[in-house]
Scaffold this motif. Sequence first.
Motif, mmCIF file in Angstrom:
data_model
loop_
_atom_site.group_PDB
_atom_site.id
_atom_site.type_symbol
_atom_site.label_atom_id
_atom_site.label_comp_id
_atom_site.label_asym_id
_atom_site.label_seq_id
_atom_site.Cartn_x
_atom_site.Cartn_y
_atom_site.Cartn_z
ATOM 1 N N GLU A 302 0.834 -1.200 0.000
ATOM 2 C CA GLU A 302 0.000 0.000 0.000
ATOM 3 C C GLU A 302 0.866 1.247 0.000
ATOM 4 N N ILE A 318 -2.418 -1.612 -3.236
ATOM 5 C CA ILE A 318 -1.834 -1.774 -4.572
ATOM 6 C C ILE A 318 -1.706 -3.233 -5.001
ATOM 7 N N LYS A 335 -6.929 -0.594 -5.452
ATOM 8 C CA LYS A 335 -6.328 -0.809 -6.776
ATOM 9 C C LYS A 335 -5.517 -2.102 -6.740
ATOM 10 N N TYR A 376 6.535 3.837 -11.584
ATOM 11 C CA TYR A 376 5.179 4.117 -11.150
ATOM 12 C C TYR A 376 5.041 5.615 -10.893
#
Length: 1357
Positions: A302, A318, A335, A376
Amino acid sequence: MNIYDDVLDATVVSSSLVGHFTSEDYKELITVRTNILSIFQVDKSTNKLHLNYEFKLNGRVSDIALIKQVDSKLDYLIILTATAKLSLVNFNVFTNSLETISLHYYEDKFRQNSILKLAKESKLRIDQAKNCVLLFNNDNIAILPISSTTDEFEDEDLGQESSAKTVKRGNMSIKFPSQSQKKNKITNSSIILKSTELNSKIQNIIDIQFLSNFSKPTLSVLYQPKLAWIGNSNLVTLPTQYMILTLNILERENIKSQENGENSLNQDLIETTIIGQVSELPYELHTIIPLNNGSTLVGSNEIIYIDHTGVLQSLIIINQFQDKETLKKGRVIDKSKQNIILNKPIKFINAGSRVESNNVDDKNNVLIFDENNNIYLVNITLEGRLLINFDINKLPIVNDVLRENSNPLCISCLRSDIKKKFTDLYIGYQSGNALLLRLNNLDSAIDSKKEKVETKINTLIYAEDDEDDLYSHEKESTDDVKNTLKKIETIQPFDIELLSSYKNIGQLSSIVVGKTSSVEKTVKGLPNPNSDEYSIVATSGHGTGSHLTVVQPSVKPSIELALKFISVTQIWNLKFKSHDKYLVTTDSKNNKSAIYQSSRGFELYKEGRFRRDATTVYVSMFGEDKRIVQVTTNHLYLYDTNFRRLTTMNFEFEVVNVSVLDPYILITLSRGDIKLYELEENRKRKLFRVELPEILPEMVLTSGVILKSNMCNEFLTDSKNSDKEELLFTFVTADNQIIFFPRNHNDRIFQLNGVDQLDETLFISTYQLPLEVIPDPQIKQVMINKLGKANKEEYLTILTFGGEIYQYQKSIRRHSRFHRNVTRNNLSITGAPDNAYAKGVSSIERIMHYIPNYNGYSSIFITGNDPYILLKEDDSVPRIFKFANIPLVSMCPWGKTSVMCVDDIKNARVYTLEVNNMYYGNKLPLLKVTLSDTIEDYMTLTKITYHEGSNMYIVAYAKDIEYTAIGEDGERLVGSNEELPHSMSTQSGILLINPKTWNVIDRKDYEANTIINDIRTMIIQLNSKTNFKKELIVVGISNVGTEDLPPTGSFYIYNTNEVVPDPSKPDTNYRFKDVFHEQVKGTINNVCEISGRFMVNQSQKLLVRDIQEDESVVPVAFHDVPVFVADIKSFGNLFIVGDSMQGFQFVGFDAEPYRMIMLGRSVSKFKTMALDFVVRNGEIYFVVSDTDDILHILKYSPDEPNSLSGQRLAHYSSFNIHSTNTSMHLLPANDEFIENKGNGSSIFQTIGANLDGSIFKILPLSEDSFRRLYVIQQQIIDTEVHAAGLNPRMERLSNEYYQLTNVTRPLLDFNLIRRYSNLSIKKRKSIAQKAGRNAHFEAWRDIINVEFSLRSLTTKK
């Protein structure tokens, strides 16, 4: 008695930053490679990196930072070394060196305050205002305040500077300095404290960062009061806490404590105020990313946003490993389907913050790089303090620029242009080249995600306002997310452009010695110039970027043309209109010269009046290529292009040196006279004598050269403010002075002061004739020319009669100064003074030749029995390499980018420098060999060995595959979830490589979930009666499985058989042949040859096996080991076994009867990484590296009283090597002063490979050599200034084993001793006197022996 030396410098860039350290005009890139500090400039026109300065430090640099200088635009550099040591340095523009301002050593205090063992490296943090530096190691914190220029303690009533004043604080007396005292200080006194002194709750610190937008230094601390991991996560579900606190640091000059101890002292010097804190955070959080108005906490599963007030506003899951039901705070964004895993370590950089119109939206964009080099983008948008957008997405990259890189170690932003929409980043990697990248269209990628971010956050806010709507619109929200995720694929492509790169061969995992450049015996019909050479071949890198690195002992040129002459000692090439027209040769023994027509197949040219019955000293084109000048031993002839004579001159004395630079000819005679002529401008038929300065005839000159340089411009009236290069006539005098004058000299001569003593800094002044000249010529030849590739820099290069090469770089700021970086030691040692190495210069004369374009490089060749070439890459310092493996008598430029060279047996070859996949910026030439291609990706190359019988290499590889949990019955384990991301496993195999083409000609693939732990070639005895032996390949394999399965493994034995190759693939002339295979209980960790048999390590046992004539295998002896075998090496019938926890054992093997005999073991319990033997004339030493990056030297010494007849191995030294060693290899050592090498040398050295791309060697010394070099090392440590104030003795020998070692027999550091060759002549002789009579002569021989020990790779057998 051994010595350590670096064979290759480190290549892994571990730290970097951008700032003004040496120049105010442009920002510089400062990088660190273990112990090498490099300062680069980015060329704005080409965007390439050019090296400006480089310094080699005595310790490993963990991190660096910059702080502002008070009265300058330049910055101070803070260098973090050792466990906890800070050096504050600046750049001295006058000496081009580092100047140490202050040293701050915290390690001892940290040890006192800590119960646990300190981490290897501390972490450095600096606040954005650069007023405070913080260092932390575990729960130990050191704060170094930077002196402020503000008048914080100014007496407002008096309106002037206050004097020093004392303030009472309890039982403490704190004396504050006056403003005049403050201005002379750069840092205030350090404050050392425990984490609990900041706040009683802070324990087990995970990360600390300074926050921005605060008036005082403000810290964000991530910590775990109660340690947790996945095993106790059910007991402590959310153990991590986060705290923001402001520091109020009180300055002090002198403190007197009456009662209170140190804790009270620290608490009175620093006050903390808690701004906010957050508890109940996930246990796997590991990194704080500070932003403008908050922080992002990154965990494996996360990411969390917390603002500057300590409010957790949002959390993004995540991946699917995080249980969102346990999360209690903030808005949770799911997500998890992206399956992003951000394990520690990660690297991040702020991609820029933007303020939208009316200052409503504040956008922060952070780029995160994981260990697999995925990028990212974390997008954060604020409205005031309210977070309205928070998202993370993997950025799609349209090209394969990052395909071969993994595990980023540092990121620095060089430039960011909003209008042109690009950002330039410099990234250093553990595996793969360090890259200078341009990120194009980053803003477009950010903006294209705007709708997705808003949709996701708005959905959450709406759902939070109405709980019923949260469930009723669940399906609708999910559909929206799906639609949004589809838009990710339609965003504008994110393009990464490669601007520049730095060659990195790390991480090295395995090394071997074998033939590469000498596999072909003949090239172009003549013997291979690199014949009998052995190279060091290593496996480099990780993952897709893994490759082979060939470390060549000399430069391997490509041969375009080969000729055979009957008699020739020198050659010259005459070009007409840039084409090779004539090749002129001379034979000094027979006093003959000849001309060959290059364009007509080297047909002998007999026309014209060229002087053929004399020895030619020099021939050159002249007069704008319309004339030819020939100088013989006593004559000068001027010809037209058809060799018709135009002018003839006669000299009374022999011509020894000639230099030609249109329209001038400079001739040096044997008596020490010079003749200088100028060609008439119009008809070009006559030579006129140039008037010389009046003082010149009184001087004895040994050589001369005509050159162009701007180094004298500040002394010339016409060129005082110009950088234009002027013509200078340069000479070397008999008393080793370098003098020069221009064409219009007005009887003025200039000299280079300090060159006669080889001082570190040279400067130009007007020449004054000394009262007494004592002829003692040492300098043979000088050159001032530009070296490099795309970026060429001017250097002064000096060749002495002893074969030494010294080099000075011209100062960037003042052209009349030249500097020599004595701390860098970049040039290899090629000779010695006082005839200490007469062998190197006796047979063939050494002469320097400047080649302005050798396949793109401006270089210098040095002919001789051992020829050399001097090359410079744009991102490195100049380097000297041995050129091929044959003597060179003469050479000349050939074609546009080649040279023609003549060897000692009259063979001529046209050489071109090999540049494809080659790098000449390290201490030896490096060749990159890539085995993978677009069709087949072998991924990580793990081990390598060399099969000498077939001249083939066998390489082990490991592919990453998804792990499938299978039980003992072959079925999937109960409870495994196929929907979750799988763990990764490996599938291994071996490759047969032909070094002629570096193609894979055969392979063996093994099953999934296998890994090759070791692979070696061995000479195995197949018949004890006939002693018939065969070279076989033994492969040790372990099977990877679940923890409840018993460990298993297997070993394979192969041979290489010669076969008829495919006509289209002539290199496929060998194949693997299966000999034997056996599955065993226990993992196979190592294999080793022992006395004609092979030994296999099966878990905690060593089994010696014998191969019978029918190729069956029979175990004959065994030996138990304590825990886990890390490495095994043998020497004859002796072997050493390194244990991962219990040190190592020295064991003998006896075949009649079969038995193992324990000879000795180490007393210390090393955590062994690799080990090997070092042998000199019957004395056996052991080299062992451990997990703490320490190299241990032990000896089997049964005669010592404390050794218990050798059972306890004598511990001689423990030496910090600044990097993790992975592999060692034993090979013979060269001794330059042994006449009959055919008798066989009993000196063996060990080379080792490290993770940072460096390679070292350990060489045994004789007693006399050790004593001399030890004295020299001690004198250099004690008398010389060391960069960044680092004590070499402390950096190398300070470790937990120091008290156990023999302090009178330490491992010597040749990196220090090599400085002796770079010292001025006066300093050398002064140091040598400390070592005894004749020590200067003998020390040079010792230095030559250490420098040339790897010449065993090029010595003809």
